[in-house]
Design a protein around this motif. Structure first.
Motif, PDB file in Angstrom:
ATOM      1  N   PRO A   1       0.829  -1.210   0.000  1.00 36.49           N
ATOM      2  CA  PRO A   1       0.000   0.000   0.000  1.00 36.49           C
ATOM      3  C   PRO A   1       0.862   1.259   0.000  1.00 36.49           C
ATOM      4  O   PRO A   1       1.865   1.346   0.698  1.00 36.49           O
ATOM      5  N   GLY A   2       0.453   2.219  -0.799  1.00 36.62           N
ATOM      6  CA  GLY A   2       1.216   3.450  -0.963  1.00 36.62           C
ATOM      7  C   GLY A   2       2.060   3.462  -2.214  1.00 36.62           C
ATOM      8  O   GLY A   2       2.463   4.536  -2.689  1.00 36.62           O
ATOM      9  N   ASP A   3       2.341   2.282  -2.775  1.00 36.72           N
ATOM     10  CA  ASP A   3       3.137   2.218  -3.999  1.00 36.72           C
ATOM     11  C   ASP A   3       2.400   2.883  -5.155  1.00 36.72           C
ATOM     12  O   ASP A   3       1.172   2.753  -5.294  1.00 36.72           O
ATOM     13  N   LEU A   4       3.149   3.582  -6.009  1.00 36.44           N
ATOM     14  CA  LEU A   4       2.637   4.079  -7.271  1.00 36.44           C
ATOM     15  C   LEU A   4       3.116   3.122  -8.351  1.00 36.44           C
ATOM     16  O   LEU A   4       4.321   2.875  -8.472  1.00 36.44           O
ATOM     17  N   VAL A   5       2.191   2.572  -9.122  1.00 33.48           N
ATOM     18  CA  VAL A   5       2.512   1.517 -10.079  1.00 33.48           C
ATOM     19  C   VAL A   5       1.966   1.867 -11.453  1.00 33.48           C
ATOM     20  O   VAL A   5       1.093   2.720 -11.608  1.00 33.48           O
ATOM     21  N   GLY A   6       2.509   1.168 -12.471  1.00 31.59           N
ATOM     22  CA  GLY A   6       2.016   1.298 -13.823  1.00 31.59           C
ATOM     23  C   GLY A   6       1.105   0.138 -14.167  1.00 31.59           C
ATOM     24  O   GLY A   6       1.461  -1.019 -13.941  1.00 31.59           O
ATOM     25  N   LEU A   7      -0.070   0.432 -14.724  1.00 30.38           N
ATOM     26  CA  LEU A   7      -1.058  -0.593 -15.067  1.00 30.38           C
ATOM     27  C   LEU A   7      -1.267  -0.652 -16.574  1.00 30.38           C
ATOM     28  O   LEU A   7      -1.280   0.380 -17.255  1.00 30.38           O
ATOM     29  N   VAL A   8      -1.438  -1.872 -17.076  1.00 30.35           N
ATOM     30  CA  VAL A   8      -1.845  -2.086 -18.457  1.00 30.35           C
ATOM     31  C   VAL A   8      -2.988  -3.089 -18.456  1.00 30.35           C
ATOM     32  O   VAL A   8      -3.291  -3.714 -17.438  1.00 30.35           O
ATOM     33  N   GLY A   9      -3.599  -3.268 -19.622  1.00 30.80           N
ATOM     34  CA  GLY A   9      -4.705  -4.221 -19.719  1.00 30.80           C
ATOM     35  C   GLY A   9      -6.040  -3.545 -19.466  1.00 30.80           C
ATOM     36  O   GLY A   9      -6.238  -2.371 -19.818  1.00 30.80           O
ATOM     37  N   ASP A  10      -6.940  -4.256 -18.849  1.00 30.49           N
ATOM     38  CA  ASP A  10      -8.276  -3.726 -18.579  1.00 30.49           C
ATOM     39  C   ASP A  10      -8.231  -2.847 -17.333  1.00 30.49           C
ATOM     40  O   ASP A  10      -8.244  -3.327 -16.202  1.00 30.49           O
ATOM     41  N   VAL A  11      -8.171  -1.541 -17.523  1.00 28.98           N
ATOM     42  CA  VAL A  11      -8.112  -0.590 -16.400  1.00 28.98           C
ATOM     43  C   VAL A  11      -9.431   0.152 -16.248  1.00 28.98           C
ATOM     44  O   VAL A  11      -9.476   1.238 -15.673  1.00 28.98           O
ATOM     45  N   SER A  12     -10.505  -0.474 -16.724  1.00 24.01           N
ATOM     46  CA  SER A  12     -11.818   0.179 -16.664  1.00 24.01           C
ATOM     47  C   SER A  12     -12.382   0.194 -15.253  1.00 24.01           C
ATOM     48  O   SER A  12     -13.182   1.061 -14.905  1.00 24.01           O
ATOM     49  N   GLY A  13     -11.990  -0.798 -14.426  1.00 21.97           N
ATOM     50  CA  GLY A  13     -12.545  -0.885 -13.083  1.00 21.97           C
ATOM     51  C   GLY A  13     -13.878  -1.599 -13.022  1.00 21.97           C
ATOM     52  O   GLY A  13     -14.493  -1.669 -11.944  1.00 21.97           O
ATOM     53  N   ARG A  14     -14.343  -2.143 -14.147  1.00 23.50           N
ATOM     54  CA  ARG A  14     -15.623  -2.865 -14.149  1.00 23.50           C
ATOM     55  C   ARG A  14     -15.517  -4.145 -13.324  1.00 23.50           C
ATOM     56  O   ARG A  14     -14.427  -4.715 -13.161  1.00 23.50           O
ATOM     57  N   ASP A  15     -16.645  -4.603 -12.813  1.00 25.96           N
ATOM     58  CA  ASP A  15     -16.676  -5.850 -12.052  1.00 25.96           C
ATOM     59  C   ASP A  15     -16.113  -6.990 -12.890  1.00 25.96           C
ATOM     60  O   ASP A  15     -16.503  -7.185 -14.043  1.00 25.96           O
ATOM     61  N   GLY A  16     -15.214  -7.745 -12.296  1.00 23.78           N
ATOM     62  CA  GLY A  16     -14.624  -8.882 -12.985  1.00 23.78           C
ATOM     63  C   GLY A  16     -13.430  -8.542 -13.841  1.00 23.78           C
ATOM     64  O   GLY A  16     -12.767  -9.451 -14.361  1.00 23.78           O
ATOM     65  N   SER A  17     -13.112  -7.253 -14.009  1.00 22.97           N
ATOM     66  CA  SER A  17     -11.956  -6.876 -14.826  1.00 22.97           C
ATOM     67  C   SER A  17     -10.675  -7.041 -14.019  1.00 22.97           C
ATOM     68  O   SER A  17     -10.678  -6.998 -12.789  1.00 22.97           O
ATOM     69  N   LEU A  18      -9.563  -7.232 -14.718  1.00 22.93           N
ATOM     70  CA  LEU A  18      -8.283  -7.457 -14.063  1.00 22.93           C
ATOM     71  C   LEU A  18      -7.181  -6.832 -14.902  1.00 22.93           C
ATOM     72  O   LEU A  18      -6.986  -7.215 -16.060  1.00 22.93           O
ATOM     73  N   ALA A  19      -6.473  -5.890 -14.309  1.00 21.77           N
ATOM     74  CA  ALA A  19      -5.342  -5.255 -14.978  1.00 21.77           C
ATOM     75  C   ALA A  19      -4.049  -5.938 -14.559  1.00 21.77           C
ATOM     76  O   ALA A  19      -4.053  -6.859 -13.728  1.00 21.77           O
ATOM     77  N   ARG A  20      -2.916  -5.490 -15.130  1.00 21.04           N
ATOM     78  CA  ARG A  20      -1.610  -6.033 -14.757  1.00 21.04           C
ATOM     79  C   ARG A  20      -0.710  -4.909 -14.285  1.00 21.04           C
ATOM     80  O   ARG A  20      -0.659  -3.842 -14.900  1.00 21.04           O
ATOM     81  N   ILE A  21      -0.004  -5.156 -13.175  1.00 17.55           N
ATOM     82  CA  ILE A  21       1.002  -4.210 -12.691  1.00 17.55           C
ATOM     83  C   ILE A  21       2.316  -4.553 -13.382  1.00 17.55           C
ATOM     84  O   ILE A  21       2.869  -5.634 -13.193  1.00 17.55           O
ATOM     85  N   VAL A  22       2.812  -3.637 -14.200  1.00 15.64           N
ATOM     86  CA  VAL A  22       4.016  -3.907 -14.986  1.00 15.64           C
ATOM     87  C   VAL A  22       5.203  -3.065 -14.526  1.00 15.64           C
ATOM     88  O   VAL A  22       6.328  -3.268 -14.986  1.00 15.64           O
ATOM     89  N   ARG A  23       4.952  -2.129 -13.621  1.00 22.59           N
ATOM     90  CA  ARG A  23       6.036  -1.255 -13.189  1.00 22.59           C
ATOM     91  C   ARG A  23       5.761  -0.741 -11.779  1.00 22.59           C
ATOM     92  O   ARG A  23       4.618  -0.477 -11.422  1.00 22.59           O
ATOM     93  N   ILE A  24       6.827  -0.655 -10.972  1.00 24.51           N
ATOM     94  CA  ILE A  24       6.743  -0.027  -9.656  1.00 24.51           C
ATOM     95  C   ILE A  24       7.554   1.255  -9.730  1.00 24.51           C
ATOM     96  O   ILE A  24       8.774   1.213  -9.950  1.00 24.51           O
ATOM     97  N   ASN A  25       6.902   2.374  -9.579  1.00 22.92           N
ATOM     98  CA  ASN A  25       7.605   3.651  -9.682  1.00 22.92           C
ATOM     99  C   ASN A  25       8.618   3.805  -8.547  1.00 22.92           C
ATOM    100  O   ASN A  25       8.487   3.190  -7.477  1.00 22.92           O
ATOM    101  N   GLU A  26       9.620   4.625  -8.773  1.00 23.62           N
ATOM    102  CA  GLU A  26      10.634   4.867  -7.752  1.00 23.62           C
ATOM    103  C   GLU A  26       9.979   5.387  -6.476  1.00 23.62           C
ATOM    104  O   GLU A  26       9.124   6.270  -6.511  1.00 23.62           O
ATOM    105  N   ARG A  27      10.391   4.823  -5.343  1.00 20.28           N
ATOM    106  CA  ARG A  27       9.780   5.164  -4.066  1.00 20.28           C
ATOM    107  C   ARG A  27      10.528   6.313  -3.390  1.00 20.28           C
ATOM    108  O   ARG A  27      11.746   6.370  -3.429  1.00 20.28           O
TER     109      ARG A  27
END
Length: 355
Positions: free
Chosen positions: A77-103
């Motif tokens: 929690p608190g991490d800023l990450v990069g998401l790809v894929g389904d980022v709509s937020g709809r029920d049942g959708s699933l995105a992918r975390i492909v990057r963790i931004n510098e902390r």
């Protein structure tokens, strides 16, 4: 009449191409330039709950999984990450975390002082809020000392919040930390004469705490039963973090929050991350050489010790005992020295060369 035997050549042999290795390998990883930034707010069984476009009309919660190329990199929690894929937020959708931004910061703890295994807690916080009750349960200075060390190592500021001041005056407890210049906020429930008719009792000191948290990413840490969830429910209406009571026999609180959760303060006032109530805050991941610097009041006095002094109780010619007893340099007193020595002995067990 029989046909003459046919001679075969290589054109008669068909070789089925192997699929394995048919695509040339490359060490270049995809750059995911189209990834959008999100903040991780909670983690649950291999799924990360994130918030995209926080504070805007497009704000939405997106559930994501970790991309294979990230390996076992911790995402907290608190991490800023990069998401790809389904980022709509709809029920049942699933995105992918492909990057963790510098902390900007990374707060950790271990299970025990003799366990060097790091347990990541939160990332990108700039303020640690140490919550302790002045009574029910009894305050524990050792816990505060440990949190201060962890905050120092992580490079973040600290704030002490004392709750339940309606049960006991906090002044005696505060004298231990007053010489450190540690900022504090005292809270208590309103008295009956302070409460409007037909209205539930409010929390005195809440607005002072809200003002201090505004504009920051804060993490709340404290034992179970000290009132963290009560404060959060008042700071972020609708959160409904479960509150509990203190066991009359053990004097300890019951765990009410089972996982860390990041919440946005109303009015874009910042973020606050609630952590599960802890019974201990291990510092096994801390370098023993960093410990004394975290006790700034003692570090100033230790300059008068002989070179190579361990500052432990059996150290010959250690000047700390006499200087602390005399109240030198505004030191917090013998309790702080005893706390430092307990931690120093425990951490040195992890590094035999320090003994």
């Amino acid at each position: 009449m029989s046909r003459p035997a046919r001679e075969y050549d290589e054109s008669d042999v068909r070789v089925r191409p192997s699929r394995r290795g048919s695509r040339p390998r490359t060490k270049d990883r995809p750059k995911h330039e189209d990834a959008i930034t999100a903040r991780v707010v909670s983690v649950d069984r291999g799924r990360w709950r994130t918030v995209v476009d926080a504070g805007t009309e497009a704000e939405r919660a997106v559930t994501a999984m970790r991309a294979r190329e990230l390996g076992r990199s911790p995402i907290v929690p608190g991490d800023l990450v990069g998401l790809v894929g389904d980022v709509s937020g709809r029920d049942g959708s699933l995105a992918r975390i492909v990057r963790i931004n510098e902390r900007s910061s990374f707060l950790r703890r271990s299970a025990d002082d003799d366990d060097p295994t790091e347990r990541p807690l939160v990332a990108n916080v700039d303020l640690m809020v140490m919550v302790t009750a002045v009574a029910d349960p009894e305050p524990r200075g050792g816990m505060i000392d440990r949190c201060l060390v962890a905050a120092y190592v992580a490079g973040i500021d600290a704030l002490l919040v004392l709750t339940k001041a309606d049960l006991r005056s906090p002044e005696e407890f505060l004298t231990t930390y007053a010489p450190l210049g540690l900022e504090h906020v005292v809270t208590r429930l309103e008295r009956p004469e302070e409460t409007a008719p037909d209205q539930p009792a409010g929390i005195v000191g809440l607005e002072q705490l809200r003002k201090r948290l505004t504009g920051h990413v804060s993490v709340l840490i404290g034992h179970s039963g000290v009132g963290k969830s009560t404060l959060l429910n008042a700071l972020v209406p609708g959160t409904e973090r479960a509150t509990g009571v203190v066991n009359d026999v053990t004097g300890r609180g019951r765990h009410t929050s089972s996982s860390a959760l990041a919440m946005q303060l109303p009015g874009d006032g910042g973020w606050v991350i609630d952590t599960p109530g802890v019974r201990s805050f291990g510092l096994g991941h801390v370098d023993p050489d960093e410990l004394l610097d975290a006790f700034a009041d003692l570090a100033a006095l230790a300059a008068q010790c002989p070179r190579g002094c361990t500052h432990l109780e059996d150290a010959p010619d250690c000047a700390l005992d006499a200087l602390v007893a005399a109240g030198g340099a505004g030191t917090a007193g013998p309790a702080r020295l005893a706390s430092y020595r307990r931690l120093a002995i425990a951490l040195r067990k992890n590094d035999p060369w320090q003994l």
